[in-house]
Design a protein around this motif. Structure first.
Motif, short mmCIF file in Angstrom:
data_model
loop_
_atom_site.label_atom_id
_atom_site.label_comp_id
_atom_site.label_asym_id
_atom_site.label_seq_id
_atom_site.Cartn_x
_atom_site.Cartn_y
_atom_site.Cartn_z
N PRO A 135 53.77 61.54 71.56
CA PRO A 135 54.58 62.31 70.62
C PRO A 135 56.06 62.38 70.99
O PRO A 135 56.92 62.51 70.12
N ILE A 136 56.36 62.28 72.29
CA ILE A 136 57.76 62.38 72.72
C ILE A 136 58.62 61.31 72.06
O ILE A 136 59.82 61.49 71.84
N LEU A 137 57.99 60.18 71.68
CA LEU A 137 58.77 59.08 71.10
C LEU A 137 59.32 59.43 69.72
O LEU A 137 60.42 59.01 69.36
N SER A 138 58.57 60.18 68.94
CA SER A 138 59.10 60.61 67.64
C SER A 138 59.94 61.88 67.79
O SER A 138 60.90 62.10 67.03
N GLN A 139 59.60 62.70 68.78
CA GLN A 139 60.37 63.93 68.99
C GLN A 139 61.80 63.61 69.39
O GLN A 139 62.74 64.31 69.01
N ARG A 140 61.98 62.52 70.14
CA ARG A 140 63.33 62.10 70.54
C ARG A 140 64.17 61.76 69.31
O ARG A 140 65.35 62.12 69.22
#
Length: 268
Positions: free
Chosen positions: A220-225
């Protein structure tokens, strides 16, 4: 006779299931099979759905849908696995008439430059800055296809939309970065993207980004960035994290009651 009574409800249930499957298959056939060939002779398979009562006197929004890696191939069918039913719903067809396009990426290709995928395995730059200067061959083909469709159909260029999941989520962010003024709105599901491109489309495109909280394929961190960067750039963007969803974040996304209303309300 007792045996027949015992199994009759089961037989009825089976018949109902078979009938439902048949209707579903019939529904997907409403997406016409097409092949696009560009000026270089490169080809791209795609399916296209027209509004129920297509009127040449009207202009319609167009939705481009980019599938995930699991739906790659050359059958011109698998790309309809996820998302097609959303647009085939009688209620949605009535309330949101649109031209909907599902291209299919070949099995050995990707919507994005392959080097970007290293980040999924903990390698490469966290902001995807290692991606190439130009869009991938497949995204170029998709963009050429959309230009042809816009030219040949009654499409409202102020209401162009793009959606994508997994590999298609990456492809959605990448498409926006390469053609930043083209799409009025985008829905990016369980993807990620090059942060340096975000500022290009932040002023022009409304985004709804979704992800599964337990996603063990695309963290999820990839879209949160991307979401964080877009917020910093003042974009019209919202983020939905589904705590219990794994990589199948498209399921709760498609269940969002306001999803298509939100999408089709956006325009240039």
């Amino acid at each position: 006779m007792n045996t027949l009574k015992t199994y009759f409800p089961v037989l009825v249930a089976i018949l109902i299931c078979c009938s439902s499957s048949g209707l579903s298959a019939q529904d997907k056939s409403l997406f016409e099979k097409r092949v696009f060939v560009n000026h270089k002779g490169d080809s791209l398979l795609y399916r296209i759905l027209y509004p129920e009562h297509y009127d040449n006197g009207k202009k319609y929004p167009m939705v481009l849908f980019l599938h995930g890696a699991g739906e790659r191939g050359n059958d011109n069918e698998k790309q309809l696995t996820h998302g097609a039913d959303l647009f085939l719903s009688p209620e949605n067809r009535e309330h949101f008439p649109a031209i909907v396009v599902f291209p299919q990426c070949p099995m050995d290709k990707y919507w994005i430059d392959i080097s970007v995928r290293k980040e999924l395995f903990g390698k490469g730059d966290p902001d995807f800055s290692q991606s190439v200067e130009q869009p991938s061959e497949q995204l170029d083909l998709v963009n050429d296809l959309t230009k042809k469709l816009i030219k040949e159909n009654r499409i409202d260029k102020k209401r162009l939309y793009i959606m994508g999941l997994s590999m298609g989520g990456f492809g959605t962010f990448e498409t926006l970065g390469r053609w930043p003024k083209k799409y009025a709105a985008a829905i990016a599901i369980c993807g990620g993207g090059n942060l340096s491109l975000a500022k290009k489309y932040a002023p022009h495109t409304s985004l709804w980004i979704t992800h599964g909280g337990k996603d063990d394929i695309v963290p999820p961190i990839l879209s949160q960035r991307v979401y964080k960067k877009l917020k910093e750039e003042g974009a019209d963007v919202k983020y939905s994290l589904y705590p219990e969803a794994n990589h199948n974040a498209w399921d709760p996304t498609f269940d969002e009651p306001d999803l298509l209303h939100w999408l089709f309300s956006k325009h240039k």
